[in-house]
Write a protein that holds these residues in place. Sequence first.
Motif, mmCIF file in Angstrom:
data_model
loop_
_atom_site.group_PDB
_atom_site.id
_atom_site.type_symbol
_atom_site.label_atom_id
_atom_site.label_comp_id
_atom_site.label_asym_id
_atom_site.label_seq_id
_atom_site.Cartn_x
_atom_site.Cartn_y
_atom_site.Cartn_z
ATOM 1 N N GLU A 133 -2.724 5.162 -25.838
ATOM 2 C CA GLU A 133 -3.663 4.327 -25.143
ATOM 3 C C GLU A 133 -2.974 2.858 -24.938
ATOM 4 N N THR A 134 -2.035 2.504 -26.039
ATOM 5 C CA THR A 134 -1.338 1.264 -25.939
ATOM 6 C C THR A 134 -0.526 1.326 -24.854
ATOM 7 N N ASP A 135 0.064 2.449 -24.560
ATOM 8 C CA ASP A 135 1.157 2.397 -23.446
ATOM 9 C C ASP A 135 0.574 2.621 -22.089
ATOM 10 N N GLN A 136 -0.868 2.634 -22.048
ATOM 11 C CA GLN A 136 -1.409 3.425 -20.709
ATOM 12 C C GLN A 136 -1.326 2.229 -19.919
ATOM 13 N N HIS A 137 -1.585 1.042 -20.343
ATOM 14 C CA HIS A 137 -1.841 -0.171 -19.241
ATOM 15 C C HIS A 137 -0.699 -0.300 -18.466
ATOM 16 N N ALA A 138 0.682 -0.486 -19.310
ATOM 17 C CA ALA A 138 1.676 -0.912 -18.522
ATOM 18 C C ALA A 138 2.290 0.476 -17.317
ATOM 19 N N HIS A 139 2.070 1.577 -17.898
ATOM 20 C CA HIS A 139 2.222 2.834 -17.413
ATOM 21 C C HIS A 139 1.378 2.653 -15.841
ATOM 22 N N VAL A 140 0.267 2.833 -16.117
ATOM 23 C CA VAL A 140 -0.751 2.555 -15.093
ATOM 24 C C VAL A 140 -0.512 1.661 -13.775
ATOM 25 N N THR A 141 -0.501 0.355 -14.301
ATOM 26 C CA THR A 141 -0.012 -1.023 -13.694
ATOM 27 C C THR A 141 1.178 -0.557 -13.205
ATOM 28 N N GLY A 142 2.309 -0.182 -13.509
ATOM 29 C CA GLY A 142 3.842 0.279 -12.875
ATOM 30 C C GLY A 142 3.429 1.142 -11.701
ATOM 31 N N THR A 143 2.617 2.210 -12.019
ATOM 32 C CA THR A 143 2.679 3.220 -11.202
ATOM 33 C C THR A 143 1.958 2.790 -9.746
ATOM 34 N N LEU A 144 0.618 2.061 -10.066
ATOM 35 C CA LEU A 144 -0.155 1.572 -9.149
ATOM 36 C C LEU A 144 0.578 0.397 -8.000
ATOM 37 N N SER A 145 1.450 -0.465 -8.942
ATOM 38 C CA SER A 145 2.329 -1.348 -8.239
ATOM 39 C C SER A 145 3.397 -0.741 -7.282
ATOM 40 N N GLN A 146 3.775 0.354 -7.929
ATOM 41 C CA GLN A 146 4.682 1.092 -6.921
ATOM 42 C C GLN A 146 4.101 1.910 -5.838
ATOM 43 N N ALA A 147 2.934 2.313 -5.968
ATOM 44 C CA ALA A 147 2.202 3.000 -4.766
ATOM 45 C C ALA A 147 1.846 1.775 -3.747
ATOM 46 N N ILE A 148 1.541 0.416 -4.141
ATOM 47 C CA ILE A 148 1.169 -0.502 -3.182
ATOM 48 C C ILE A 148 2.592 -1.086 -2.667
ATOM 49 N N ALA A 149 3.596 -0.975 -3.380
ATOM 50 C CA ALA A 149 5.108 -1.362 -2.872
ATOM 51 C C ALA A 149 5.411 -0.486 -1.831
ATOM 52 N N THR A 150 5.142 0.908 -1.840
ATOM 53 C CA THR A 150 5.478 1.926 -0.743
ATOM 54 C C THR A 150 4.577 1.623 0.416
ATOM 55 N N ALA A 151 3.435 1.250 0.239
ATOM 56 C CA ALA A 151 2.691 0.910 1.436
ATOM 57 C C ALA A 151 3.230 -0.322 2.195
ATOM 58 N N LYS A 152 3.585 -1.129 1.425
ATOM 59 C CA LYS A 152 4.215 -2.335 2.053
ATOM 60 C C LYS A 152 5.532 -2.026 2.843
ATOM 61 N N THR A 153 6.290 -1.538 2.064
ATOM 62 C CA THR A 153 7.308 -0.741 2.810
ATOM 63 C C THR A 153 7.182 -0.175 4.101
ATOM 64 N N ALA A 154 6.053 0.842 4.185
ATOM 65 C CA ALA A 154 5.813 1.395 5.391
ATOM 66 C C ALA A 154 5.426 0.468 6.355
ATOM 67 N N ILE A 155 4.772 -0.570 5.981
ATOM 68 C CA ILE A 155 4.288 -1.593 7.123
ATOM 69 C C ILE A 155 5.409 -2.249 7.539
ATOM 70 N N GLN A 156 6.346 -2.666 6.638
ATOM 71 C CA GLN A 156 7.769 -3.494 7.084
ATOM 72 C C GLN A 156 8.677 -2.468 8.013
ATOM 73 N N ASP A 157 8.623 -1.163 7.654
ATOM 74 C CA ASP A 157 9.426 -0.453 8.355
ATOM 75 C C ASP A 157 8.993 -0.198 9.621
ATOM 76 N N ARG A 158 7.602 -0.130 9.989
ATOM 77 C CA ARG A 158 6.802 0.094 11.421
ATOM 78 C C ARG A 158 7.236 -1.165 12.274
ATOM 79 N N ILE A 159 6.973 -2.457 11.414
ATOM 80 C CA ILE A 159 7.315 -3.745 12.017
ATOM 81 C C ILE A 159 8.643 -3.728 12.777
ATOM 82 N N ALA A 160 9.541 -3.432 11.851
ATOM 83 C CA ALA A 160 11.153 -3.283 12.197
ATOM 84 C C ALA A 160 11.379 -2.668 13.452
ATOM 85 N N LYS A 161 10.583 -1.504 13.724
ATOM 86 C CA LYS A 161 10.584 -0.686 14.839
ATOM 87 C C LYS A 161 9.884 -1.136 16.155
ATOM 88 N N GLU A 162 8.818 -2.027 15.635
ATOM 89 C CA GLU A 162 7.734 -2.239 16.969
ATOM 90 C C GLU A 162 7.483 -3.888 16.527
#
Length: 261
Positions: A73-102
Motif C-alpha cells: 500500500e505504501t508504494d502504491q501511490h507513487a507507482h500509480v501516480t507515475g503510471t498515470l503521469s506517463q499515460a498523460i505525457a503520452t497523450a501530450k506527445t501525441a498532440i505535439q506530434d500531430r501539431i508538428a505535422k499539421e
Amino acid sequence: MSPPHLHWTGTGLSHQGMVRTSNQDAFAVDNDQGLWIVADGMGGYTGGQVASALATTAILAHLQTVSLPATQETDQHAHVTGTLSQAIATAKTAIQDRIAKEPELRNMGTTVVTAWLLPHPIPSMAIAHVGDSRAYRIRGRQLEPITTDHSLVQQLVAEGHITPDQAHDHPKRNVITRALGLAFPSIPDVTIHPLEPEDIFLLCTDGLTKMLSEQDILTVILDSIKTPEKACQHLIDRTNTAGGLDNTTALLITPSHPTTS
Ligand code: CA
C-alpha cells in the motif's frame, strides 16, 4: 481476508449541446480493465475534436498495456501516480506530434480526467486530471467533488479574491491553467480513493457543471441510478433544457457487483 469481488461499470454519453455546431468532447470506456476517460478539446473547429480524441485514445492505449505489480500500500501511490503521469505525457506527445505535422492545429489542446480501478491491495479508484473536467464521488447520497479545477477562477477562490458563487458567473470562468497543448503546463493531479461497495463516480466536462448545480446533478443521478444510461441521458437533457451552451459529456461509473442494499 481476501478482497471482495467488486466490479464497476462505466456508461458515458456526449452531446454537442444547443449552441455549438460540433462536439469537441470525447470519452473512452474499458469496463474490463476498469478504465474511464473524459476529455474536453479546444482550439478551433477541427483542433478541439482532434485533441480530445488523441488524448483519450493515447491514455487508454497506454494504461491497457501496464499491469500493476502487487505493491504494498505504501508504494502504491507513487507507482500509480507515475503510471498515470506517463499515460498523460503520452497523450501530450501525441498532440505535439500531430501539431508538428499539421501546424494549423497549433492552438489545439484538451483537458482530461481519467478514472482507473485498482483492485489491489485495497480496492480503490485512482483519479488523474488536467484542466477543468471533473470527477465526483457519490457516497451516502452526497455528491463530493474529488478534483479541483486547474482554472483561473479556482485559483482566485483559493487565494480568497472571489467566492465560489462568484466563480460560477465570473467572466473568466472558462480560462484554464493546465491542459494538454503547447501553451499550457500539463502536470496531472492524482488522487487514490479507497472504495466502498456502493460508491458511484461521475466524470464530466464543464458543459455539465456550468449549466447545472451540483444539487441538480445529484438529484438527476439518484432518480435514475438503476439505469445509468438513462441517468446520463437525463443529465444531457437537463443541460440542454438549461440552454446547452457547451458540449456536455457525462460518464457514470456504477457498482455492478451484487449490491448489499
Ligand atoms: Ca467545454
